[in-house]
Design a protein around this motif. Structure first.
Motif, PDB file in Angstrom:
ATOM      1  N   UNK A  47       6.710   9.127  -2.390  1.00 53.86           N
ATOM      2  CA  UNK A  47       7.163   8.080  -1.472  1.00 53.86           C
ATOM      3  C   UNK A  47       6.947   6.701  -2.079  1.00 53.86           C
ATOM      4  N   UNK A  48       5.935   6.576  -2.949  1.00 57.68           N
ATOM      5  CA  UNK A  48       5.705   5.305  -3.638  1.00 57.68           C
ATOM      6  C   UNK A  48       6.890   5.012  -4.562  1.00 57.68           C
ATOM      7  N   UNK A  49       7.367   6.053  -5.207  1.00 58.38           N
ATOM      8  CA  UNK A  49       8.557   5.915  -6.069  1.00 58.38           C
ATOM      9  C   UNK A  49       9.743   5.430  -5.229  1.00 58.38           C
ATOM     10  N   UNK A  50       9.952   6.075  -4.069  1.00 57.40           N
ATOM     11  CA  UNK A  50      11.059   5.687  -3.195  1.00 57.40           C
ATOM     12  C   UNK A  50      10.945   4.224  -2.775  1.00 57.40           C
ATOM     13  N   UNK A  51       9.703   3.815  -2.455  1.00 52.19           N
ATOM     14  CA  UNK A  51       9.507   2.444  -1.989  1.00 52.19           C
ATOM     15  C   UNK A  51       9.712   1.448  -3.129  1.00 52.19           C
ATOM     16  N   UNK A  52       9.305   1.835  -4.341  1.00 54.33           N
ATOM     17  CA  UNK A  52       9.528   0.944  -5.495  1.00 54.33           C
ATOM     18  C   UNK A  52      11.024   0.731  -5.717  1.00 54.33           C
ATOM     19  N   UNK A  53      11.773   1.825  -5.628  1.00 54.16           N
ATOM     20  CA  UNK A  53      13.222   1.722  -5.809  1.00 54.16           C
ATOM     21  C   UNK A  53      13.823   0.853  -4.706  1.00 54.16           C
TER      22      UNK A  53
ATOM     23  N   UNK B  23      -4.196   3.175  -2.891  1.00 49.22           N
ATOM     24  CA  UNK B  23      -3.457   2.746  -4.069  1.00 49.22           C
ATOM     25  C   UNK B  23      -2.296   1.850  -3.648  1.00 49.22           C
ATOM     26  N   UNK B  24      -1.886   0.970  -4.576  1.00 54.61           N
ATOM     27  CA  UNK B  24      -0.650   0.242  -4.281  1.00 54.61           C
ATOM     28  C   UNK B  24       0.519   1.048  -4.850  1.00 54.61           C
ATOM     29  N   UNK B  25       1.730   0.703  -4.417  1.00 52.73           N
ATOM     30  CA  UNK B  25       2.869   1.544  -4.817  1.00 52.73           C
ATOM     31  C   UNK B  25       3.202   1.363  -6.293  1.00 52.73           C
TER      32      UNK B  25
ATOM     33  N   UNK C 174       0.824  -1.192   0.000  1.00 47.29           N
ATOM     34  CA  UNK C 174       0.000   0.000   0.000  1.00 47.29           C
ATOM     35  C   UNK C 174       0.868   1.255   0.000  1.00 47.29           C
ATOM     36  N   UNK C 175       0.471   2.219  -0.799  1.00 47.11           N
ATOM     37  CA  UNK C 175       1.134   3.516  -0.749  1.00 47.11           C
ATOM     38  C   UNK C 175       0.691   4.179   0.552  1.00 47.11           C
ATOM     39  N   UNK C 176       1.661   4.602   1.380  1.00 52.02           N
ATOM     40  CA  UNK C 176       1.304   5.079   2.713  1.00 52.02           C
ATOM     41  C   UNK C 176       0.728   6.495   2.699  1.00 52.02           C
ATOM     42  N   UNK C 177       0.826   7.175   1.573  1.00 55.48           N
ATOM     43  CA  UNK C 177       0.246   8.522   1.488  1.00 55.48           C
ATOM     44  C   UNK C 177      -1.161   8.453   0.898  1.00 55.48           C
ATOM     45  N   UNK C 178      -1.232   7.892  -0.321  1.00 58.78           N
ATOM     46  CA  UNK C 178      -2.536   7.757  -0.993  1.00 58.78           C
ATOM     47  C   UNK C 178      -3.006   6.361  -0.680  1.00 58.78           C
ATOM     48  N   UNK C 179      -3.689   6.194   0.442  1.00 58.24           N
ATOM     49  CA  UNK C 179      -3.765   4.889   1.073  1.00 58.24           C
ATOM     50  C   UNK C 179      -4.579   3.831   0.334  1.00 58.24           C
TER      51      UNK C 179
ATOM     52  N   UNK D  26      -1.478  -4.755   1.441  1.00 59.22           N
ATOM     53  CA  UNK D  26      -2.884  -4.616   1.036  1.00 59.22           C
ATOM     54  C   UNK D  26      -3.668  -5.857   1.442  1.00 59.22           C
ATOM     55  N   UNK D  27      -2.948  -6.967   1.658  1.00 61.80           N
ATOM     56  CA  UNK D  27      -3.599  -8.184   2.122  1.00 61.80           C
ATOM     57  C   UNK D  27      -3.064  -8.452   3.518  1.00 61.80           C
ATOM     58  N   UNK D  28      -3.741  -7.964   4.561  1.00 61.37           N
ATOM     59  CA  UNK D  28      -3.187  -8.094   5.914  1.00 61.37           C
ATOM     60  C   UNK D  28      -3.120  -9.553   6.358  1.00 61.37           C
ATOM     61  N   UNK D  29      -2.096  -9.920   7.145  1.00 58.25           N
ATOM     62  CA  UNK D  29      -1.971 -11.300   7.600  1.00 58.25           C
ATOM     63  C   UNK D  29      -3.076 -11.656   8.586  1.00 58.25           C
ATOM     64  N   UNK D  30      -3.341 -12.946   8.692  1.00 60.04           N
ATOM     65  CA  UNK D  30      -4.371 -13.432   9.599  1.00 60.04           C
ATOM     66  C   UNK D  30      -3.768 -13.612  10.981  1.00 60.04           C
ATOM     67  N   UNK D  31      -4.138 -12.721  11.920  1.00 55.57           N
ATOM     68  CA  UNK D  31      -3.679 -12.872  13.299  1.00 55.57           C
ATOM     69  C   UNK D  31      -4.745 -12.322  14.232  1.00 55.57           C
TER      70      UNK D  31
END
Lengths: 183, 175
Positions: B68-74, B59-61, B52-57, B103-108
């Protein structure tokens, strides 16, 4: 049991009301993300100095370094960030009233621009580093600027404020925490 | 419509069409981010689609144009280049941004309500409907009429038939 069934809609209504009122709570930010850093040691990083006359900041400073044994605030800011401008005067409340060192990290900012911002707005930072690539910001899990972290005497992250600080937030959240950590 | 006007409209349509085709869907992944190794790049794309893009929540990165999505992709690509596994890359991001970044949270325990909630609501609703129909069926089986009620009803029906037949033309239901 059958007689109490007529209460069911009332119970459902009450449950809905609780949910809706929670949604209306102005203090609740649905897009806020809990920081997984809280309760953990601050990440390893090294930010080179922004200004010639102020030292940069390194995670070593917190463990056995000059900041060890102090409650410290780390503030990510940028000259291009408008809320930072609003927040900036409030940082004096941390250094003054609370008497804690505030460390600045200029996030994805050009050195000249950040230096100009501080020359204009004042410089409350005891140490000042740059994070031009934004990599330190990612290690802290920040989603934007400004963001502020409170680090305890042992270098453990105790609080994170995403978004600008304001006097009310400092009085209600930061000050009691700092007092507690300073015990 | 004059010929000249028709031509103008056609030109405009053509311009719009070509603009639409060349613009296409916005590509967030910039060419300079891509890895030369197609297998690694494919893995990076697959991982990015679940972050997940942490700014535009919402959307995926992989699709976000945020800085910041660009930074995370890099960052994802750098980690893959360094020989990290897909899971190690995800863990790296979760350590910084928490489960929220997936985007798919773990089961806990903390996400139990998230995963089980909808099914629980469905089951509750099904149980409610079942109980409702059970009750209705029981209620439909009313006790038979007593002899007294039967004679009263018969009397009422015959009386009604006599008057009802004369009125049926004017007052009968218009169905």
């Amino acid at each position: 049991m059958r007689r109490s069934v007529f209460l069911l809609p009332l119970v459902v209504l009450a449950a809905l009301l609780v949910f809706f009122l929670r949604g209306l709570d102005p203090a609740r930010d649905p897009s806020a993300i809990d920081s997984p850093l809280i309760g953990k040691a601050l990440p390893t990083f090294s930010a080179p100095p922004l200004l010639a006359d102020a030292p940069g900041i390194d995670s070593q400073d917190f463990v056995g370094g000059k900041l060890h044994g102090q409650v410290v605030a780390i503030n990510f800011f940028a000259s291009w960030c408008v809320p930072c401008r609003a927040e900036h005067p409030v940082l004096k409340q941390l250094t003054g009233e609370l008497g804690m060192p505030v460390i600045g990290i200029a996030y994805k900012d050009k050195k000249d621009a950040a230096a100009g911002f501080l020359a204009e707005m004042g410089n409350p930072y005891q140490q000042l580093g740059t994070d031009e690539s934004g990599r330190i910001g990612i290690d802290f899990g920040i989603t934007g600027v400004p963001e502020t972290f409170i680090i305890d005497k042992q270098g453990i992250v105790r609080d994170r404020v995403a978004g600008p600080l304001n006097p009310q937030l400092i009085n209600e959240e930061i000050a009691p925490l700092v007092k507690e950590l300073n015990k | 419509m004059s010929g000249r006007r028709l031509l103008a409209v056609l030109c405009l349509l053509l311009a719009l069409l070509t603009a639409g085709l060349t613009a296409g869907p916005a590509m967030a992944v910039r060419p300079d981010e891509m890895l030369s190794d197609p297998a690694l790049e494919a893995r990076a794309r697959a991982i990015s689609k679940d972050i997940r893009c942490v700014v535009c929540q919402s959307e995926n990165i992989d699709e976000s144009d945020a800085d910041i999505a660009h930074d995370l992709r890099v960052l994802v690509r750098e980690q893959l280049m360094a020989g990290k596994s897909d899971q190690q890359v995800r863990d790296f991001l979760v350590a910084r941004y928490g489960d929220f970044v997936l985007l798919k949270p773990p089961f806990k325990m903390k996400t139990l309500l998230l995963w089980v909630g909808p099914f629980a609501v469905l089951l509750l609703a099904a149980a409610g409907i079942l109980v409702f129909y059970r009750r209705r069926r029981n209620a439909a089986e009313a006790p038979p009429l007593s002899a007294d009620e039967r004679t009263k009803l018969d009397a009422f029906m015959t009386a009604n038939e006599k008057t009802g037949s004369s009125n049926s033309d004017s007052e009968g239901p218009a169905r």
